[in-house]
Design an enzyme around this catalytic site. Structure first.
Site, PDB file in Angstrom:
ATOM      1  N   SER A  99       0.875  -1.171   0.000  1.00 51.09           N
ATOM      2  CA  SER A  99       0.000   0.000   0.000  1.00 51.09           C
ATOM      3  C   SER A  99       0.913   1.222   0.000  1.00 51.09           C
ATOM      4  CB  SER A  99      -0.925  -0.045   1.221  1.00 51.09           C
ATOM      5  OG  SER A  99      -1.783   1.066   1.236  1.00 51.09           O
ATOM      6  N   TYR A 146      -3.974   7.380  -7.762  1.00 49.96           N
ATOM      7  CA  TYR A 146      -3.027   6.564  -6.992  1.00 49.96           C
ATOM      8  C   TYR A 146      -3.553   6.353  -5.570  1.00 49.96           C
ATOM      9  CZ  TYR A 146       1.480   4.977  -5.121  1.00 49.96           C
ATOM     10  OH  TYR A 146       2.488   4.245  -4.535  1.00 49.96           O
ATOM     11  N   LYS A 163      -4.561   2.819  -3.587  1.00 50.46           N
ATOM     12  CA  LYS A 163      -3.916   2.335  -2.355  1.00 50.46           C
ATOM     13  C   LYS A 163      -4.920   2.208  -1.207  1.00 50.46           C
ATOM     14  CE  LYS A 163       0.121   1.735  -4.170  1.00 50.46           C
ATOM     15  NZ  LYS A 163       0.662   0.383  -4.354  1.00 50.46           N
TER      16      LYS A 163
HETATM   17  N1  LIG Z   1       8.637   4.389  -4.280  1.00 50.60           N
HETATM   18  C1  LIG Z   1       7.767   4.950  -3.455  1.00 50.60           C
HETATM   19  O1  LIG Z   1       7.910   6.133  -3.053  1.00 50.60           O
HETATM   20  C2  LIG Z   1       6.569   4.156  -2.976  1.00 50.60           C
HETATM   21  C3  LIG Z   1       5.897   4.629  -1.836  1.00 50.60           C
HETATM   22  C4  LIG Z   1       4.785   3.924  -1.368  1.00 50.60           C
HETATM   23  C5  LIG Z   1       4.371   2.781  -2.015  1.00 50.60           C
HETATM   24  N2  LIG Z   1       5.040   2.340  -3.118  1.00 50.60           N
HETATM   25  C6  LIG Z   1       4.524   1.117  -3.775  1.00 50.60           C
HETATM   26  O2  LIG Z   1       5.514   0.110  -3.717  1.00 50.60           O
HETATM   27  C7  LIG Z   1       5.389  -0.745  -4.857  1.00 50.60           C
HETATM   28  C8  LIG Z   1       6.729  -0.847  -5.562  1.00 50.60           C
HETATM   29  O3  LIG Z   1       7.074   0.457  -6.024  1.00 50.60           O
HETATM   30  P1  LIG Z   1       8.548   0.843  -6.464  1.00 50.60           P
HETATM   31  O4  LIG Z   1       8.741   2.229  -6.010  1.00 50.60           O
HETATM   32  O5  LIG Z   1       9.512  -0.213  -6.071  1.00 50.60           O
HETATM   33  O6  LIG Z   1       8.333   0.896  -8.055  1.00 50.60           O
HETATM   34  P2  LIG Z   1       9.246   0.389  -9.277  1.00 50.60           P
HETATM   35  O7  LIG Z   1       8.689   1.056 -10.492  1.00 50.60           O
HETATM   36  O8  LIG Z   1      10.687   0.568  -8.961  1.00 50.60           O
HETATM   37  O9  LIG Z   1       8.909  -1.181  -9.322  1.00 50.60           O
HETATM   38  C9  LIG Z   1       7.608  -1.606  -9.659  1.00 50.60           C
HETATM   39  C10 LIG Z   1       7.718  -2.887 -10.461  1.00 50.60           C
HETATM   40  O10 LIG Z   1       6.382  -3.316 -10.766  1.00 50.60           O
HETATM   41  C11 LIG Z   1       6.404  -3.824 -12.097  1.00 50.60           C
HETATM   42  N3  LIG Z   1       5.065  -3.775 -12.693  1.00 50.60           N
HETATM   43  C12 LIG Z   1       4.388  -2.680 -13.119  1.00 50.60           C
HETATM   44  N4  LIG Z   1       3.231  -3.053 -13.664  1.00 50.60           N
HETATM   45  C13 LIG Z   1       3.163  -4.407 -13.573  1.00 50.60           C
HETATM   46  C14 LIG Z   1       2.206  -5.379 -13.981  1.00 50.60           C
HETATM   47  N5  LIG Z   1       1.078  -5.033 -14.621  1.00 50.60           N
HETATM   48  N6  LIG Z   1       2.451  -6.687 -13.711  1.00 50.60           N
HETATM   49  C15 LIG Z   1       3.595  -7.049 -13.084  1.00 50.60           C
HETATM   50  N7  LIG Z   1       4.556  -6.177 -12.702  1.00 50.60           N
HETATM   51  C16 LIG Z   1       4.338  -4.868 -12.951  1.00 50.60           C
HETATM   52  C17 LIG Z   1       7.382  -2.913 -12.853  1.00 50.60           C
HETATM   53  O11 LIG Z   1       7.857  -3.519 -14.048  1.00 50.60           O
HETATM   54  C18 LIG Z   1       8.452  -2.699 -11.808  1.00 50.60           C
HETATM   55  O12 LIG Z   1       9.492  -3.651 -11.921  1.00 50.60           O
HETATM   56  C19 LIG Z   1       4.269  -0.138  -5.720  1.00 50.60           C
HETATM   57  O13 LIG Z   1       3.062  -0.823  -5.444  1.00 50.60           O
HETATM   58  C20 LIG Z   1       4.204   1.289  -5.249  1.00 50.60           C
HETATM   59  O14 LIG Z   1       2.926   1.862  -5.463  1.00 50.60           O
HETATM   60  C21 LIG Z   1       6.140   3.000  -3.610  1.00 50.60           C
END
Ligand SMILES: NC(=O)c1ccc[n+]([C@@H]2O[C@H](COP(=O)([O-])OP(=O)(O)OC[C@H]3O[C@@H](n4cnc5c(N)ncnc54)[C@H](O)[C@@H]3O)[C@@H](O)[C@H]2O)c1
Length: 271
Positions: A161, A177, A181
């Site tokens: 989330s 977004y 979440k």
């Molecule tokens: N980075 C932040 O600041 C942050 C903060 C809070 C939550 N999140 C959440 O954490 C999770 C990971 O984010 P991150 O920052 O590591 O992002 P990221 O973009 O580095 O990694 C996300 C991965 O998900 C894969 N992906 C996207 N669509 C897909 C699909 N349809 N099927 C399978 N894989 C798919 C992408 O190819 C990528 O490798 C996400 O759910 C994001 O919303 C991130």
């Protein structure tokens, strides 16, 4: 009849980048066999090369039921079961106010972040329900029969989330977004209640801004000054490293918190 745990198996979606990659690496450091799943297969294979334990890379699109089902089947064919799953695949949204956001953008973000988590839960839980419950260390519980009765664990799931799953953004517009979440929070809490008696725990992590490619892409498109505004909201005065989120995910999956389900763990430097 419960069985004693062998080498546990962890499945990570979105394992090709950012938080998912750091979590797969952490699971492997802890001795789990890993399935690294991502829509971007080369990046999943790159993560696989970083792991210290046996694993497989699987191409999955979490928005498609057939693809998610095939990911679970590949995991079971290779490792026999799924002990832990981290549903981490996700996408950022464009930072626009609701009246300016195209309908397709809302559908895209909800498709990956909300429906994707629902589909993963659906097929992971179906598999976990077929698995023998595991007793990690029955000796620790032998003198507590009331507790022991509930010790059979079939699996533990963590969903990605966000702090934006807990409240609206205080900097910039991000309704699609945020809605996706909030949906993850609802799915997590409902699944936790539905499957508690069957030995499946379901929790969520709610990271704040974390240094990953997703964050870079989001900030690139956001109005100037968004990063500074965002960072100023974190009492610790910095953003998170993906490894800091990974450690929390692995803790939630582990036997360290067998009575924790339906929870969300904020990892946000005091936000
Ligand atoms: N980075 C932040 O600041 C942050 C903060 C809070 C939550 N999140 C959440 O954490 C999770 C990971 O984010 P991150 O920052 O590591 O992002 P990221 O973009 O580095 O990694 C996300 C991965 O998900 C894969 N992906 C996207 N669509 C897909 C699909 N349809 N099927 C399978 N894989 C798919 C992408 O190819 C990528 O490798 C996400 O759910 C994001 O919303 C991130």
């Amino acid at each position: 009849m419960a069985t004693i745990r062998g080498k546990p198996v962890a499945l990570v979606t979105g394992g090709g980048s950012g938080i998912g990659r750091a979590t797969a690496v952490r699971f492997a450091e802890l001795g789990y066999s890993c399935v690294v799943a991502d829509v971007d297969e080369p990046s999943a294979k790159e993560t696989l090369r970083m792991l210290q334990t046996p694993g497989i890379a699987v191409q999955v699109d979490v928005t498609m039921a057939t693809s998610v089902e095939a990911m679970v089947t590949a995991t079971v064919q290779h490792f026999g079961r799924i002990d832990c799953a981290f549903n981490c695949a996700g996408v950022e949204a464009i930072s626009e106010r609701i009246e300016d956001t195209p309908e397709e953008e809302f559908d895209r973000v909800m498709g990956v972040n909300a429906k994707g988590v629902w589909l993963c839960l659906k097929y992971e839980i179906a598999q976990m329900l077929q698995q023998e419950p595991v007793m990690s260390d029955p000796a620790n519980w032998a003198d507590k029969p009331d507790v022991c009765r509930f010790r059979g664990v079939r699996g533990s799931i963590v969903n990605a989330s966000s702090i934006l799953g807990l409240g609206p953004p205080q900097h910039g517009a991000n309704a699609s977004y945020c809605a996706s979440k909030f949906a993850v929070q609802g799915l997590t809490q409902t699944a936790a209640v539905e499957y508690a008696k069957e030995g499946i725990r379901v929790n969520a992590v709610c990271p704040g801004l974390t240094a990953t490619p997703l964050m870079d892409r989001y900030l690139e498109k956001a109005p100037p000054g968004t990063k500074e505004k965002a960072v100023s909201m974190y009492p610790v005065g910095r953003i998170a490293a993906p490894e800091e989120v990974a450690k929390a995910v692995c803790w939630l999956c582990s036997d360290a918190c067998p009575f924790t389900t339906g929870e969300h763990l904020k990892i946000a430097g005091g936000y």
